[in-house]
Write a protein that holds these residues in place. Structure first.
Motif, PDB file in Angstrom:
ATOM      1  N   ALA A  32       0.832  -1.207   0.000  1.00  0.00           N
ATOM      2  CA  ALA A  32       0.000   0.000   0.000  1.00  0.00           C
ATOM      3  C   ALA A  32       0.867   1.258   0.000  1.00  0.00           C
ATOM      4  O   ALA A  32       0.527   2.255  -0.656  1.00  0.00           O
ATOM      5  N   GLY A  33       1.972   1.244   0.703  1.00  0.00           N
ATOM      6  CA  GLY A  33       2.875   2.387   0.731  1.00  0.00           C
ATOM      7  C   GLY A  33       3.520   2.633  -0.622  1.00  0.00           C
ATOM      8  O   GLY A  33       3.597   3.782  -1.088  1.00  0.00           O
ATOM      9  N   ILE A  34       3.972   1.592  -1.266  1.00  0.00           N
ATOM     10  CA  ILE A  34       4.562   1.714  -2.606  1.00  0.00           C
ATOM     11  C   ILE A  34       3.508   2.242  -3.579  1.00  0.00           C
ATOM     12  O   ILE A  34       3.771   3.144  -4.376  1.00  0.00           O
ATOM     13  N   ASP A  35       2.298   1.686  -3.489  1.00  0.00           N
ATOM     14  CA  ASP A  35       1.208   2.131  -4.371  1.00  0.00           C
ATOM     15  C   ASP A  35       0.888   3.610  -4.153  1.00  0.00           C
ATOM     16  O   ASP A  35       0.595   4.330  -5.106  1.00  0.00           O
ATOM     17  N   ALA A  36       0.950   4.068  -2.909  1.00  0.00           N
ATOM     18  CA  ALA A  36       0.672   5.474  -2.603  1.00  0.00           C
ATOM     19  C   ALA A  36       1.704   6.391  -3.261  1.00  0.00           C
ATOM     20  O   ALA A  36       1.361   7.455  -3.788  1.00  0.00           O
ATOM     21  N   VAL A  37       2.958   5.996  -3.238  1.00  0.00           N
ATOM     22  CA  VAL A  37       4.017   6.801  -3.866  1.00  0.00           C
ATOM     23  C   VAL A  37       3.821   6.837  -5.374  1.00  0.00           C
ATOM     24  O   VAL A  37       3.886   7.903  -5.999  1.00  0.00           O
ATOM     25  N   ILE A  38       3.554   5.690  -5.959  1.00  0.00           N
ATOM     26  CA  ILE A  38       3.355   5.623  -7.410  1.00  0.00           C
ATOM     27  C   ILE A  38       2.152   6.475  -7.818  1.00  0.00           C
ATOM     28  O   ILE A  38       2.212   7.226  -8.797  1.00  0.00           O
ATOM     29  N   ALA A  39       1.076   6.395  -7.052  1.00  0.00           N
ATOM     30  CA  ALA A  39      -0.120   7.187  -7.358  1.00  0.00           C
ATOM     31  C   ALA A  39       0.157   8.682  -7.223  1.00  0.00           C
ATOM     32  O   ALA A  39      -0.288   9.481  -8.055  1.00  0.00           O
ATOM     33  N   ALA A  40       0.906   9.070  -6.202  1.00  0.00           N
ATOM     34  CA  ALA A  40       1.204  10.492  -5.981  1.00  0.00           C
ATOM     35  C   ALA A  40       2.064  11.062  -7.106  1.00  0.00           C
ATOM     36  O   ALA A  40       2.000  12.255  -7.396  1.00  0.00           O
ATOM     37  N   VAL A  46       9.300  12.143 -13.279  1.00  0.00           N
ATOM     38  CA  VAL A  46      10.283  11.873 -12.229  1.00  0.00           C
ATOM     39  C   VAL A  46      11.621  11.615 -12.905  1.00  0.00           C
ATOM     40  O   VAL A  46      11.743  10.706 -13.727  1.00  0.00           O
ATOM     41  N   GLY A  47      12.622  12.412 -12.554  1.00  0.00           N
ATOM     42  CA  GLY A  47      13.939  12.268 -13.148  1.00  0.00           C
ATOM     43  C   GLY A  47      15.002  11.787 -12.182  1.00  0.00           C
ATOM     44  O   GLY A  47      16.116  11.486 -12.572  1.00  0.00           O
ATOM     45  N   LEU A  48      14.639  11.718 -10.912  1.00  0.00           N
ATOM     46  CA  LEU A  48      15.586  11.279  -9.888  1.00  0.00           C
ATOM     47  C   LEU A  48      14.811  10.688  -8.727  1.00  0.00           C
ATOM     48  O   LEU A  48      13.823  11.265  -8.271  1.00  0.00           O
ATOM     49  N   VAL A  49      15.252   9.534  -8.263  1.00  0.00           N
ATOM     50  CA  VAL A  49      14.669   8.909  -7.070  1.00  0.00           C
ATOM     51  C   VAL A  49      15.805   8.676  -6.081  1.00  0.00           C
ATOM     52  O   VAL A  49      16.805   8.053  -6.422  1.00  0.00           O
ATOM     53  N   VAL A  50      15.655   9.213  -4.898  1.00  0.00           N
ATOM     54  CA  VAL A  50      16.611   8.959  -3.820  1.00  0.00           C
ATOM     55  C   VAL A  50      15.884   8.094  -2.805  1.00  0.00           C
ATOM     56  O   VAL A  50      14.955   8.542  -2.145  1.00  0.00           O
ATOM     57  N   ALA A  51      16.308   6.858  -2.705  1.00  0.00           N
ATOM     58  CA  ALA A  51      15.685   5.912  -1.769  1.00  0.00           C
ATOM     59  C   ALA A  51      16.568   5.840  -0.532  1.00  0.00           C
ATOM     60  O   ALA A  51      17.592   5.169  -0.522  1.00  0.00           O
ATOM     61  N   ASN A  52      16.161   6.561   0.507  1.00  0.00           N
ATOM     62  CA  ASN A  52      16.988   6.692   1.693  1.00  0.00           C
ATOM     63  C   ASN A  52      16.379   5.996   2.909  1.00  0.00           C
ATOM     64  O   ASN A  52      16.887   6.117   4.003  1.00  0.00           O
ATOM     65  N   ALA A  53      15.292   5.291   2.727  1.00  0.00           N
ATOM     66  CA  ALA A  53      14.653   4.594   3.841  1.00  0.00           C
ATOM     67  C   ALA A  53      15.373   3.274   4.094  1.00  0.00           C
ATOM     68  O   ALA A  53      15.818   2.606   3.160  1.00  0.00           O
ATOM     69  N   ALA A  54      15.483   2.912   5.342  1.00  0.00           N
ATOM     70  CA  ALA A  54      16.095   1.628   5.704  1.00  0.00           C
ATOM     71  C   ALA A  54      15.598   1.221   7.079  1.00  0.00           C
ATOM     72  O   ALA A  54      15.140   2.055   7.864  1.00  0.00           O
ATOM     73  N   LEU A  81      13.345  -2.497  -5.185  1.00  0.00           N
ATOM     74  CA  LEU A  81      13.107  -3.201  -6.433  1.00  0.00           C
ATOM     75  C   LEU A  81      11.830  -2.695  -7.100  1.00  0.00           C
ATOM     76  O   LEU A  81      11.817  -2.393  -8.299  1.00  0.00           O
ATOM     77  N   LEU A  82      10.745  -2.555  -6.340  1.00  0.00           N
ATOM     78  CA  LEU A  82       9.476  -2.095  -6.901  1.00  0.00           C
ATOM     79  C   LEU A  82       9.563  -0.652  -7.386  1.00  0.00           C
ATOM     80  O   LEU A  82       9.037  -0.311  -8.459  1.00  0.00           O
ATOM     81  N   LEU A  83      10.219   0.204  -6.620  1.00  0.00           N
ATOM     82  CA  LEU A  83      10.386   1.593  -7.050  1.00  0.00           C
ATOM     83  C   LEU A  83      11.223   1.673  -8.325  1.00  0.00           C
ATOM     84  O   LEU A  83      10.908   2.428  -9.244  1.00  0.00           O
ATOM     85  N   ALA A  84      12.290   0.905  -8.389  1.00  0.00           N
ATOM     86  CA  ALA A  84      13.141   0.898  -9.585  1.00  0.00           C
ATOM     87  C   ALA A  84      12.365   0.402 -10.801  1.00  0.00           C
ATOM     88  O   ALA A  84      12.448   0.997 -11.885  1.00  0.00           O
ATOM     89  N   HIS A  85      11.612  -0.673 -10.643  1.00  0.00           N
ATOM     90  CA  HIS A  85      10.832  -1.199 -11.764  1.00  0.00           C
ATOM     91  C   HIS A  85       9.838  -0.166 -12.289  1.00  0.00           C
ATOM     92  O   HIS A  85       9.583  -0.111 -13.488  1.00  0.00           O
ATOM     93  N   HIS A  86       9.306   0.643 -11.404  1.00  0.00           N
ATOM     94  CA  HIS A  86       8.327   1.636 -11.837  1.00  0.00           C
ATOM     95  C   HIS A  86       8.978   2.896 -12.410  1.00  0.00           C
ATOM     96  O   HIS A  86       8.571   3.376 -13.459  1.00  0.00           O
TER      97      HIS A  86
END
Length: 91
Positions: A32-40, A46-54, A81-86
């Motif tokens: 649901a969280g990944i889907d919320a980001v994709i929907a937003a 989008v030209g840059l994604v910084v994935a800083n969550a851990a 992986l899901l964010l990169a694929h999208h």
């Protein structure tokens, strides 16, 4: 676009930046969280994604509940992986 689980700290960071931001409250360890980001981001380029969550459970591995270690895998591996694929193909 800024994403975080906790709305309070997210709002503080968003307000402190000198640019327009769109805060998105989402737990990236969940589908649901990944889907919320994709929907937003659906109507925005989008030209840059910084994935800083851990997430890293503290303590002995054998004494840590499986749900906690699975949450770490979901956030540290699955979410990326899901964010990169999208987001990567249009880039």
């Amino acid at each position: 676009m800024l994403v975080a689980r906790r709305p309070g700290p997210l709002a503080e960071v968003a307000q402190s930046l000198p640019t327009r931001t769109v805060p998105v409250v989402a737990d990236l360890s969940t589908t649901a969280g990944i889907d919320a980001v994709i929907a937003a981001c659906a109507e925005r380029p989008v030209g840059l994604v910084v994935a800083n969550a851990a997430y890293s459970p503290i303590g002995s591995f054998v004494q840590t509940p499986a749900e906690e270690t699975l949450r770490a895998v979901d956030l540290n591996c699955r979410a990326l992986l899901l964010l990169a694929h999208h987001f990567v193909p249009p880039m």
